[in-house]
Design an enzyme around this catalytic site. Structure first.
Site, PDB file in Angstrom:
ATOM      1  N   LYS A 151       9.879  -6.773  -6.255  1.00  0.00           N
ATOM      2  CA  LYS A 151       8.572  -6.122  -6.366  1.00  0.00           C
ATOM      3  C   LYS A 151       8.381  -5.169  -5.197  1.00  0.00           C
ATOM      4  O   LYS A 151       8.852  -5.424  -4.078  1.00  0.00           O
ATOM      5  CB  LYS A 151       7.478  -7.198  -6.352  1.00  0.00           C
ATOM      6  CG  LYS A 151       6.053  -6.650  -6.378  1.00  0.00           C
ATOM      7  CD  LYS A 151       5.050  -7.792  -6.364  1.00  0.00           C
ATOM      8  CE  LYS A 151       3.615  -7.272  -6.267  1.00  0.00           C
ATOM      9  NZ  LYS A 151       2.621  -8.360  -6.317  1.00  0.00           N
ATOM     10  N   SER A 202       0.215  -5.448  -8.635  1.00  0.00           N
ATOM     11  CA  SER A 202       0.665  -6.733  -9.140  1.00  0.00           C
ATOM     12  C   SER A 202       2.165  -6.697  -9.392  1.00  0.00           C
ATOM     13  O   SER A 202       2.846  -5.722  -9.098  1.00  0.00           O
ATOM     14  CB  SER A 202      -0.088  -7.056 -10.425  1.00  0.00           C
ATOM     15  OG  SER A 202       0.232  -8.334 -10.896  1.00  0.00           O
ATOM     16  N   SER A 223      -0.142 -13.014  -9.729  1.00  0.00           N
ATOM     17  CA  SER A 223       0.697 -11.822  -9.892  1.00  0.00           C
ATOM     18  C   SER A 223       2.125 -12.132 -10.296  1.00  0.00           C
ATOM     19  O   SER A 223       2.816 -11.259 -10.825  1.00  0.00           O
ATOM     20  CB  SER A 223       0.703 -10.994  -8.598  1.00  0.00           C
ATOM     21  OG  SER A 223      -0.558 -10.418  -8.394  1.00  0.00           O
TER      22      SER A 223
END
Length: 358
Positions: free
Chosen positions: A136, A151, A175
């Site tokens: 991420k 998110s 998330s």
């Protein structure tokens, strides 16, 4: 009178152009494919003819241990496998906009290095030698921008499309869990300190510290990540990491007794969609039919914890999010949960929340 264009919009358009240019032209979908694409990105990926038959098979493997074995036994090179996942991620990006930073060139260069090392020494480097994964865009990666908010939705879409076999997301209010649920993935939102991540501890504006954890298409892959990560004793590098190894015996279903499981159909705050609720009921019926005990969990005990979480998560009055948005004068995303002035906690109030035991 003409309406002035907000200064953040040109930056967004430039970023999208940069992303587009980082995808090799041979991996681009045709305009027809883009305009007539079905709802499922997987169907378009399979019929795009961008991936070979072998590349489709590799990228649709759900157990990462199989790919690790393929590389270690030299049935597949890291460069071949990385190319396959880069192709699939590129197609997924064109359909879902799941990526922020595209570093295919660095991934392929590293894959070549690992292939050369394996050929020269016969030894692998680490438990994921040559298997590409994704993270991420909250983790600092050398040489690329880092997004300070958002998110794990992009990570979920990427893994759900098969563009990555293992993604590392972060979670403070769902998330990791929400995108994984929407994509039918397995994930772990671990206890604070289980997975080392300095953001959980060094950013003092977090009264509720976020955590990092795996997102994958199989439980085996999520478990492999946790097992191998903790086998590296990360607490010797990060003193905030909890010094407890992965206990395989606790993750292995017992053979000498039935299971006792708890289920929550509706905690009064998040109500599952009807298809999800139906799947949960069918699962409970199947478990009970197999002789396992399933208990409907009493969520009344969750109420004070939820109230405390809400108070803590909004405790900065929204100042952190506003400051981030002010950097390029970009508005908050509609629907984002952000505190207001009335939610602001004083230092004494923050300390009271931090030390409260429920």
């Amino acid at each position: 009178m003409a309406i002035a264009t907000p200064q953040w919009k040109p930056q967004v358009l430039q970023k999208r152009r940069t992303q587009h240019d980082l995808i090799p032209s041979s991996w681009h979908l045709s305009e027809t494919a883009l305009t007539t694409a079905p709802l499922s990105s997987i169907e378009t990926i399979r019929t795009s003819n961008i991936l070979t038959k072998d590349e489709l098979a590799w990228t649709e493997t759900t157990d990462i241990r199989h790919l690790v074995t393929l590389i270690a036994t030299r049935q597949v090179t890291s460069e071949q496998l990385t190319t396959a996942f880069c192709k699939r991620a590129a197609v997924a990006q064109q359909l879902t906009k799941c990526l922020t930073e595209i570093i295919f060139d660095k991934a392929l260069a590293r894959a070549k290095q690992l292939d050369e090392h394996l050929a020269r020494t016969g030894a692998v480097v680490g438990p994921l030698h040559g298997v590409p994964v994704s993270v991420k865009d909250r983790f600092d990666v050398e040489g690329v921008d880092t997004t300070v908010g958002g998110s794990s939705g992009g990570e979920g879409a990427l893994v759900g499309s098969g563009g990555s076999i293992l993604g590392i997301g972060t979670d403070i209010g769902g998330s990791i869990r929400v995108p994984s649920g929407l994509q039918g993935l397995y994930s772990i939102s671990p206890t604070t300190g289980r997975v080392p991540w300095d953001c959980s501890f060094l950013h003092q504006h977090y009264l509720v510290p976020p955590v990092a954890g795996p997102m994958a298409s199989s439980l085996a892959t999520a478990e492999y990540f946790m097992e191998r990560l903790l086998a590296s004793a990360p607490w010797n590098v990060d003193p905030h990491a909890t010094p407890i190894p992965w206990r395989t015996e606790l993750a292995t279903p017992p053979t000498d007794r039935k299971l006792r499981l708890g289920v929550v159909f509706d905690d009064g705050i998040v109500k599952p969609q009807p298809p999800v609720a139906r799947a949960m009921r069918e699962t409970v019926q199947a478990l009970r039919a197999a002789g396992h005990e399933v208990i409907e969990w009493d969520t009344s005990l969750h109420v004070p914890a939820t109230e405390m979480w809400n108070k803590a998560i909004l405790g900065d009055g929204g100042s952190h999010c506003r400051k981030l948005c002010e950097i390029i004068d970009e508005p908050l995303i509609e629907g984002m949960v952000v505190g207001t002035e009335k939610d602001m906690l004083s230092l004494d109030e923050r300390e009271k929340v931090r030390t409260t035991t429920i």
